[in-house]
Design an enzyme around this catalytic site. Structure first.
Site, PDB file in Angstrom:
ATOM      1  N   CYS A  14       2.867  -2.437 -26.427  1.00 57.22           N
ATOM      2  CA  CYS A  14       2.946  -3.732 -27.108  1.00 57.22           C
ATOM      3  C   CYS A  14       1.622  -4.493 -27.086  1.00 57.22           C
ATOM      4  O   CYS A  14       1.560  -5.623 -27.565  1.00 57.22           O
ATOM      5  CB  CYS A  14       4.057  -4.587 -26.483  1.00 57.22           C
ATOM      6  SG  CYS A  14       3.596  -5.340 -24.918  1.00 57.22           S
ATOM      7  N   ASP A  22       0.852  -1.196   0.000  1.00 58.67           N
ATOM      8  CA  ASP A  22       0.000   0.000   0.000  1.00 58.67           C
ATOM      9  C   ASP A  22       0.891   1.251   0.000  1.00 58.67           C
ATOM     10  O   ASP A  22       2.124   1.155   0.004  1.00 58.67           O
ATOM     11  CB  ASP A  22      -0.966  -0.026   1.205  1.00 58.67           C
ATOM     12  CG  ASP A  22      -0.249   0.004   2.556  1.00 58.67           C
ATOM     13  OD1 ASP A  22       0.688   0.814   2.726  1.00 58.67           O
ATOM     14  OD2 ASP A  22      -0.624  -0.780   3.453  1.00 58.67           O
ATOM     15  N   HIS A  56       8.364  -5.608  -1.496  1.00 58.69           N
ATOM     16  CA  HIS A  56       7.455  -6.505  -2.211  1.00 58.69           C
ATOM     17  C   HIS A  56       6.638  -5.791  -3.279  1.00 58.69           C
ATOM     18  O   HIS A  56       5.572  -6.268  -3.678  1.00 58.69           O
ATOM     19  CB  HIS A  56       6.544  -7.231  -1.212  1.00 58.69           C
ATOM     20  CG  HIS A  56       7.308  -8.156  -0.297  1.00 58.69           C
ATOM     21  ND1 HIS A  56       6.822  -8.603   0.904  1.00 58.69           N
ATOM     22  CD2 HIS A  56       8.544  -8.709  -0.432  1.00 58.69           C
ATOM     23  CE1 HIS A  56       7.733  -9.402   1.477  1.00 58.69           C
ATOM     24  NE2 HIS A  56       8.782  -9.470   0.686  1.00 58.69           N
TER      25      HIS A  56
HETATM   26  P1  NAD Z   1       1.648 -11.025   8.196  1.00 58.55           P
HETATM   27  O1  NAD Z   1       0.194 -10.994   7.876  1.00 58.55           O
HETATM   28  O2  NAD Z   1       2.381 -12.294   8.042  1.00 58.55           O
HETATM   29  O3  NAD Z   1       1.836 -10.583   9.732  1.00 58.55           O
HETATM   30  C1  NAD Z   1       1.183  -9.481  10.266  1.00 58.55           C
HETATM   31  C2  NAD Z   1       1.729  -9.224  11.665  1.00 58.55           C
HETATM   32  O4  NAD Z   1       1.153  -8.026  12.121  1.00 58.55           O
HETATM   33  C3  NAD Z   1       1.408 -10.306  12.693  1.00 58.55           C
HETATM   34  O5  NAD Z   1       2.596 -10.649  13.386  1.00 58.55           O
HETATM   35  C4  NAD Z   1       0.411  -9.609  13.637  1.00 58.55           C
HETATM   36  O6  NAD Z   1       0.540 -10.045  14.988  1.00 58.55           O
HETATM   37  C5  NAD Z   1       0.821  -8.169  13.485  1.00 58.55           C
HETATM   38  N1  NAD Z   1      -0.212  -7.176  13.768  1.00 58.55           N
HETATM   39  C6  NAD Z   1      -1.566  -7.274  13.643  1.00 58.55           C
HETATM   40  N2  NAD Z   1      -2.154  -6.115  13.993  1.00 58.55           N
HETATM   41  C7  NAD Z   1      -1.153  -5.261  14.353  1.00 58.55           C
HETATM   42  C8  NAD Z   1      -1.120  -3.911  14.776  1.00 58.55           C
HETATM   43  N3  NAD Z   1      -2.240  -3.199  14.945  1.00 58.55           N
HETATM   44  N4  NAD Z   1       0.084  -3.354  15.058  1.00 58.55           N
HETATM   45  C9  NAD Z   1       1.237  -4.064  14.908  1.00 58.55           C
HETATM   46  N5  NAD Z   1       1.261  -5.352  14.494  1.00 58.55           N
HETATM   47  C10 NAD Z   1       0.085  -5.931  14.209  1.00 58.55           C
HETATM   48  O7  NAD Z   1       2.295  -9.859   7.353  1.00 58.55           O
HETATM   49  P2  NAD Z   1       3.790  -9.595   6.888  1.00 58.55           P
HETATM   50  O8  NAD Z   1       4.727 -10.027   7.950  1.00 58.55           O
HETATM   51  O9  NAD Z   1       3.831  -8.211   6.372  1.00 58.55           O
HETATM   52  O10 NAD Z   1       4.092 -10.561   5.666  1.00 58.55           O
HETATM   53  C11 NAD Z   1       3.199 -11.040   4.713  1.00 58.55           C
HETATM   54  C12 NAD Z   1       3.117 -10.415   3.335  1.00 58.55           C
HETATM   55  O11 NAD Z   1       1.882  -9.783   3.290  1.00 58.55           O
HETATM   56  C13 NAD Z   1       4.040  -9.356   2.891  1.00 58.55           C
HETATM   57  O12 NAD Z   1       4.791  -9.855   1.847  1.00 58.55           O
HETATM   58  C14 NAD Z   1       3.176  -8.206   2.321  1.00 58.55           C
HETATM   59  O13 NAD Z   1       3.604  -7.863   1.032  1.00 58.55           O
HETATM   60  C15 NAD Z   1       1.825  -8.775   2.287  1.00 58.55           C
HETATM   61  N6  NAD Z   1       0.660  -7.919   2.661  1.00 58.55           N
HETATM   62  C16 NAD Z   1       0.684  -6.539   2.586  1.00 58.55           C
HETATM   63  C17 NAD Z   1      -0.415  -5.777   2.991  1.00 58.55           C
HETATM   64  C18 NAD Z   1      -0.355  -4.252   2.889  1.00 58.55           C
HETATM   65  O14 NAD Z   1       0.309  -3.729   1.998  1.00 58.55           O
HETATM   66  N7  NAD Z   1      -1.009  -3.485   3.793  1.00 58.55           N
HETATM   67  C19 NAD Z   1      -1.565  -6.410   3.483  1.00 58.55           C
HETATM   68  C20 NAD Z   1      -1.567  -7.808   3.537  1.00 58.55           C
HETATM   69  C21 NAD Z   1      -0.453  -8.531   3.149  1.00 58.55           C
HETATM   70 ZN    ZN Z   2       3.994  -3.963 -23.096  1.00 58.08          ZN
END
Ligand code: NAD
Ligand code: ZN
Length: 253
Positions: A158, A104, A119
């Site tokens: 393309c 995001d 990512h």
């Molecule tokens: P994950 O879903 O694996 O882990 C999320 C973590 O956030 C958990 O450990 C959880 O306990 C913690 N959490 C939940 N609420 C919270 C809060 N209010 N404050 C702090 N921590 C909190 O996510 P990840 O580790 O980022 O990895 C997974 C993949 O998910 C990444 O590659 C990412 O690209 C993708 N992703 C991105 C988004 C986004 O851009 N907002 C959303 C979903 C997934």
């Molecule tokens: Zn193209």
């Protein structure tokens, strides 16, 4: 929050802070994390279908529709108190490098103009064939509840189809982004890991590298993670509560 003297001194003396964020950082903005039970997007869909080039090849409208649905939700969301505290912290320290796994743009919208997106981003799609970037039309199109299948747009150059600008399963991270992240990790004295489960590699390697290199690792997460026993401080709480409290303590000092 109890900010002990040692932690406060560490922050006050820091010359270069890395802030590394995951999906939990945006949870309080209403963007679902991937692994939180009940709300995680992966609970409802199969990641191997929605987040891989094989899945895209097999059903482009399904995959493009899902990413567009997610992008619409992000465009309607606002940065939360955690994003804002990170932006404030950036102004108050000598050097701060912001590395995110999030796709995001909530860090950018809260004022951090330079963000390393390990990512990729929902907001920078490109051609599946020639890789040229594609620019979305302005505005927020209507989003049906629950999303919909949607044919991807065509490349202007393309006539290939446009794919999301995120890193899919089985794909390499951008080498430039990874190099910058690694460089910052190896030159920082404080490393924050905020809202990430520390399960996705190679990103999860960064706090471990920082610690091995002598930096203090501070984790902010309401739950236990794979990083707990490697972090010097585990601040158990939400990013939107812990980060503003931490900033207040620094300002009050
Ligand atoms: P994950 O879903 O694996 O882990 C999320 C973590 O956030 C958990 O450990 C959880 O306990 C913690 N959490 C939940 N609420 C919270 C809060 N209010 N404050 C702090 N921590 C909190 O996510 P990840 O580790 O980022 O990895 C997974 C993949 O998910 C990444 O590659 C990412 O690209 C993708 N992703 C991105 C988004 C986004 O851009 N907002 C959303 C979903 C997934
Ligand atoms: Zn193209």
């Amino acid at each position: 929050m109890i900010l002990d003297d040692a932690l406060l001194a560490t922050l006050l003396n820091a010359k270069h802070i890395v802030v590394f964020t995951g999906a939990g950082m945006s949870a309080e903005s209403g963007i679902a994390t991937f692994r939180d039970a009940g709300t995680g997007l992966w609970e409802q869909y199969d990641p191997s279908v929605l987040a891989s080039s094989q899945g895209y090849r097999a059903d482009k409208a399904l995959v493009w529709g899902w990413y567009e649905w997610r992008r619409m939700r992000v465009l309607r969301a606002e940065p939360n108190a955690g994003h804002i505290a990170v932006a404030e912290l950036t102004k108050r320290v000598d050097q701060l490098t912001l590395i995110t796994q999030n796709v995001d743009d909530l860090h950018e919208r809260s004022g951090n103009t330079s963000v390393i997106h390990l990512h990729g981003s929902l907001h920078s799609p490109r051609c599946f064939t020639c890789a040229r970037p594609y620019t979305f039309p302005d505005g927020i199109p209507n989003e049906p509840v629950g999303g919909r299948r949607l044919e991807p747009p065509q490349c202007n150059h393309c006539k290939g189809t446009i794919r999301p600008g995120v890193v899919w399963f089985g794909e390499m991270l951008s080498e430039a982004a990874w190099k910058q992240a690694e460089q910052a990790t190896l030159t920082c004295d404080v490393f924050f890991s905020i809202g990430t489960s520390s399960l996705v590699w190679p990103a999860a390697q960064l706090p471990v590298m920082a610690s091995a290199n002598g930096a203090k690792v501070i984790q902010v997460n309401p739950g236990a993670t794979a990083l707990d026993n490697k972090a010097h401080y585990n601040l158990r709480g939400k990013a939107g509560e812990v980060m503003p409290a931490l900033l207040d303590a620094l300002i009050a000092h």
